[in-house]
Design a protein around this motif. Structure first.
Motif, PDB file in Angstrom:
ATOM      1  N   ARG A  21       0.837  -1.206   0.000  1.00 17.43           N
ATOM      2  CA  ARG A  21       0.000   0.000   0.000  1.00 17.43           C
ATOM      3  C   ARG A  21       0.875   1.260   0.000  1.00 17.43           C
ATOM      4  O   ARG A  21       0.576   2.237  -0.698  1.00 17.43           O
ATOM      5  N   ASN A  22       1.920   1.248   0.786  1.00 17.78           N
ATOM      6  CA  ASN A  22       2.817   2.406   0.827  1.00 17.78           C
ATOM      7  C   ASN A  22       3.411   2.698  -0.551  1.00 17.78           C
ATOM      8  O   ASN A  22       3.644   3.862  -0.911  1.00 17.78           O
ATOM      9  N   SER A  23       3.649   1.627  -1.326  1.00 13.91           N
ATOM     10  CA  SER A  23       4.209   1.796  -2.668  1.00 13.91           C
ATOM     11  C   SER A  23       3.206   2.403  -3.642  1.00 13.91           C
ATOM     12  O   SER A  23       3.591   2.933  -4.686  1.00 13.91           O
ATOM     13  N   LEU A  24       1.906   2.318  -3.303  1.00 13.09           N
ATOM     14  CA  LEU A  24       0.867   2.843  -4.187  1.00 13.09           C
ATOM     15  C   LEU A  24       0.645   4.335  -4.040  1.00 13.09           C
ATOM     16  O   LEU A  24       0.138   4.983  -4.955  1.00 13.09           O
ATOM     17  N   ILE A  25       1.021   4.870  -2.883  1.00 10.19           N
ATOM     18  CA  ILE A  25       0.698   6.265  -2.565  1.00 10.19           C
ATOM     19  C   ILE A  25       1.233   7.208  -3.635  1.00 10.19           C
ATOM     20  O   ILE A  25       2.425   7.236  -3.936  1.00 10.19           O
ATOM     21  N   GLY A  26       0.308   7.971  -4.220  1.00 14.20           N
ATOM     22  CA  GLY A  26       0.671   8.939  -5.239  1.00 14.20           C
ATOM     23  C   GLY A  26       0.983   8.349  -6.597  1.00 14.20           C
ATOM     24  O   GLY A  26       1.337   9.077  -7.528  1.00 14.20           O
ATOM     25  N   ARG A  27       0.840   7.018  -6.731  1.00 15.37           N
ATOM     26  CA  ARG A  27       1.222   6.373  -7.988  1.00 15.37           C
ATOM     27  C   ARG A  27       0.060   5.678  -8.702  1.00 15.37           C
ATOM     28  O   ARG A  27       0.109   5.470  -9.908  1.00 15.37           O
ATOM     29  N   ALA A  28      -0.988   5.273  -7.945  1.00 16.58           N
ATOM     30  CA  ALA A  28      -2.068   4.513  -8.566  1.00 16.58           C
ATOM     31  C   ALA A  28      -3.353   4.656  -7.766  1.00 16.58           C
ATOM     32  O   ALA A  28      -3.340   5.047  -6.593  1.00 16.58           O
ATOM     33  N   ASP A  29      -4.477   4.315  -8.435  1.00 15.35           N
ATOM     34  CA  ASP A  29      -5.781   4.365  -7.778  1.00 15.35           C
ATOM     35  C   ASP A  29      -6.135   3.054  -7.085  1.00 15.35           C
ATOM     36  O   ASP A  29      -6.879   3.039  -6.110  1.00 15.35           O
ATOM     37  N   LYS A  30      -5.636   1.949  -7.636  1.00 11.39           N
ATOM     38  CA  LYS A  30      -5.957   0.633  -7.094  1.00 11.39           C
ATOM     39  C   LYS A  30      -4.711  -0.224  -7.029  1.00 11.39           C
ATOM     40  O   LYS A  30      -3.761  -0.043  -7.791  1.00 11.39           O
ATOM     41  N   GLY A  31      -4.760  -1.213  -6.118  1.00  9.96           N
ATOM     42  CA  GLY A  31      -3.685  -2.181  -6.010  1.00  9.96           C
ATOM     43  C   GLY A  31      -4.245  -3.589  -5.995  1.00  9.96           C
ATOM     44  O   GLY A  31      -5.293  -3.844  -5.384  1.00  9.96           O
ATOM     45  N   ILE A  32      -3.579  -4.503  -6.675  1.00 11.54           N
ATOM     46  CA  ILE A  32      -3.985  -5.915  -6.704  1.00 11.54           C
ATOM     47  C   ILE A  32      -2.802  -6.761  -6.251  1.00 11.54           C
ATOM     48  O   ILE A  32      -1.692  -6.624  -6.774  1.00 11.54           O
ATOM     49  N   PHE A  33      -3.039  -7.610  -5.276  1.00  7.83           N
ATOM     50  CA  PHE A  33      -1.995  -8.478  -4.741  1.00  7.83           C
ATOM     51  C   PHE A  33      -2.369  -9.921  -5.076  1.00  7.83           C
ATOM     52  O   PHE A  33      -3.404 -10.414  -4.644  1.00  7.83           O
ATOM     53  N   ILE A  34      -1.520 -10.598  -5.856  1.00 12.32           N
ATOM     54  CA  ILE A  34      -1.788 -11.962  -6.316  1.00 12.32           C
ATOM     55  C   ILE A  34      -0.780 -12.921  -5.693  1.00 12.32           C
ATOM     56  O   ILE A  34       0.423 -12.654  -5.698  1.00 12.32           O
ATOM     57  N   THR A  35      -1.270 -14.036  -5.166  1.00 15.34           N
ATOM     58  CA  THR A  35      -0.364 -15.026  -4.589  1.00 15.34           C
ATOM     59  C   THR A  35      -0.852 -16.435  -4.858  1.00 15.34           C
ATOM     60  O   THR A  35      -2.056 -16.673  -5.016  1.00 15.34           O
ATOM     61  N   THR A  36       0.074 -17.385  -4.917  1.00 15.49           N
ATOM     62  CA  THR A  36      -0.271 -18.803  -5.026  1.00 15.49           C
ATOM     63  C   THR A  36      -0.455 -19.426  -3.655  1.00 15.49           C
ATOM     64  O   THR A  36      -0.679 -20.629  -3.542  1.00 15.49           O
ATOM     65  N   SER A  37      -0.365 -18.626  -2.600  1.00 16.96           N
ATOM     66  CA  SER A  37      -0.579 -19.099  -1.240  1.00 16.96           C
ATOM     67  C   SER A  37      -1.890 -18.515  -0.717  1.00 16.96           C
ATOM     68  O   SER A  37      -2.882 -18.497  -1.417  1.00 16.96           O
ATOM     69  N   TYR A  38      -1.878 -18.023   0.496  1.00 16.88           N
ATOM     70  CA  TYR A  38      -3.075 -17.418   1.071  1.00 16.88           C
ATOM     71  C   TYR A  38      -2.691 -16.220   1.917  1.00 16.88           C
ATOM     72  O   TYR A  38      -1.509 -15.993   2.207  1.00 16.88           O
ATOM     73  N   PHE A  39      -3.678 -15.433   2.298  1.00 18.23           N
ATOM     74  CA  PHE A  39      -3.462 -14.251   3.127  1.00 18.23           C
ATOM     75  C   PHE A  39      -3.875 -14.563   4.565  1.00 18.23           C
ATOM     76  O   PHE A  39      -4.940 -15.164   4.784  1.00 18.23           O
ATOM     77  N   THR A  40      -3.060 -14.166   5.513  1.00 18.25           N
ATOM     78  CA  THR A  40      -3.449 -14.359   6.903  1.00 18.25           C
ATOM     79  C   THR A  40      -4.665 -13.478   7.198  1.00 18.25           C
ATOM     80  O   THR A  40      -4.966 -12.540   6.462  1.00 18.25           O
ATOM     81  N   ALA A  41      -5.347 -13.790   8.287  1.00 15.61           N
ATOM     82  CA  ALA A  41      -6.513 -12.989   8.674  1.00 15.61           C
ATOM     83  C   ALA A  41      -6.115 -11.536   8.920  1.00 15.61           C
ATOM     84  O   ALA A  41      -6.856 -10.612   8.571  1.00 15.61           O
ATOM     85  N   ASP A  42      -4.935 -11.330   9.497  1.00 14.13           N
ATOM     86  CA  ASP A  42      -4.446  -9.961   9.724  1.00 14.13           C
ATOM     87  C   ASP A  42      -4.198  -9.246   8.401  1.00 14.13           C
ATOM     88  O   ASP A  42      -4.457  -8.045   8.267  1.00 14.13           O
ATOM     89  N   ALA A  43      -3.690  -9.972   7.412  1.00 13.04           N
ATOM     90  CA  ALA A  43      -3.447  -9.379   6.099  1.00 13.04           C
ATOM     91  C   ALA A  43      -4.755  -8.971   5.433  1.00 13.04           C
ATOM     92  O   ALA A  43      -4.855  -7.904   4.812  1.00 13.04           O
ATOM     93  N   ILE A  44      -5.772  -9.813   5.568  1.00 13.86           N
ATOM     94  CA  ILE A  44      -7.082  -9.505   4.983  1.00 13.86           C
ATOM     95  C   ILE A  44      -7.684  -8.269   5.642  1.00 13.86           C
ATOM     96  O   ILE A  44      -8.233  -7.390   4.967  1.00 13.86           O
ATOM     97  N   ARG A  45      -7.555  -8.190   6.968  1.00 14.87           N
ATOM     98  CA  ARG A  45      -8.078  -7.016   7.675  1.00 14.87           C
ATOM     99  C   ARG A  45      -7.318  -5.754   7.261  1.00 14.87           C
ATOM    100  O   ARG A  45      -7.909  -4.681   7.092  1.00 14.87           O
TER     101      ARG A  45
END
Length: 298
Positions: A227-251
């Motif tokens: 998210r920090n990398s998106l600031i001032g550079r884009a409107d949306k961010g998409i994070f793709i993984t072959t694993s899963y996101f922890t509950a903290d990551a989803i929150r």
């Protein structure tokens, strides 16, 4: 018969009805699962548990519990992709004991109809439900063999090729002007593209790809850094993984007041590949809906 831990999905039957009432009588499968987790304060370790296919075990169990509620007439199955509480289910409450009774009732019904198979006891059926088959949001039984193999293929790709594959998948789903960034100064950004919503609205999108194994989830700090990398550079961010996101990551991805990040985990990734038939050849088959034919029984 002793209680098998693999039939624990029966405890979600009552909470599904509670969740739907809270949601106003209807909801998407993911909305219902999320509301059930909120109502019962389901621990993160349960929410993060996965089947071998990468499917979220908790959501899969909720989908199975929902199917039994449909067979009992407490939920309607007329609208594809939307779960709706029926008139019969509006004021119905179900505890875990009654949920298990409903489960065993339908085990007996379906077992009696499998004339070409040996009788299955409770434990054997649940083994099949929990480890061999998954049930989709739209009440479709899914053989998981191709999903497991597909994830193996994706995880064996080089990180460069996985980025190229992700680029193709995004292009298949409407993003344009896509290109990979790469390099040591990309600040964790793997690519950039444009999402055209309508003739007047477009969004600049940045995406990141992580070719992780099933035991290496994306953590909250990964989302925060992205998210920090998106600031001032884009409107949306998409994070793709072959694993899963922890509950903290989803929150963290949907944290109020912060730029939202769209998450694509292994389960969603496989679903998108299936929808676009990328490297897959569909095979059509049918499953008998016994509840439909009940109206014609004597």
């Amino acid at each position: 018969m002793k209680k098998n831990k693999k039939s624990e999905f029966v405890k979600w039957m009552g909470p599904i009805l509670d969740a739907l009432r809270t949601l106003g009588g209807s909801g998407t499968p993911k909305e219902v699962s999320k509301k059930v987790a909120e109502i019962l304060d389901v621990p993160d370790e349960i929410l993060e548990a996965k089947l071998k296919s990468g499917v979220q075990r908790f959501h899969n169990q909720v989908c199975w519990a929902r199917q039994y509620l449909v067979w009992e007439g407490y939920l309607d199955s007329t609208k594809r992709g939307i779960w709706t509480i029926s008139k019969t289910g509006e004021n119905k409450t179900i505890d875990e004991k009654e949920g298990r009774e409903i489960f065993l009732k339908w085990v007996d019904i379906h077992t009696s109809r499998r004339k070409n198979k040996e009788d299955s006891d409770d434990d054997e059926l649940v083994e099949s439900i929990d480890e061999v088959e998954s049930i989709s949001d739209n009440n479709t039984l899914i053989n998981l063999d191709h999903r497991e193999e597909l994830l193996k293929i994706l995880r064996l790709m080089s990180w460069q090729n996985f980025e190229k594959f992700s680029l193709l998948l995004l292009r298949e789903n409407g993003l344009t002007d896509l290109k990979l960034t790469g390099g040591s100064k990309d600040d964790g950004i793997d690519g950039v593209g444009i999402l055209k919503v309508n003739p007047f609205v477009t969004f600049k999108v940045l995406f990141q790809c992580k070719r992780y194994g099933e035991k290496n989830p994306v953590q909250r700090q990964h989302i925060a850094e992205f998210r920090n990398s998106l600031i001032g550079r884009a409107d949306k961010g998409i994070f793709i993984t072959t694993s899963y996101f922890t509950a903290d990551a989803i929150r963290e991805a949907s944290r109020e007041g912060a730029q939202a990040i769209e998450l694509v985990d292994s389960e969603k990734l496989v679903e998108l590949i299936e929808e676009n038939e990328l490297g897959l050849e569909p095979i059509k088959s049918f499953k008998i809906k016994y509840e439909f034919f009940q109206q014609f029984e004597k």
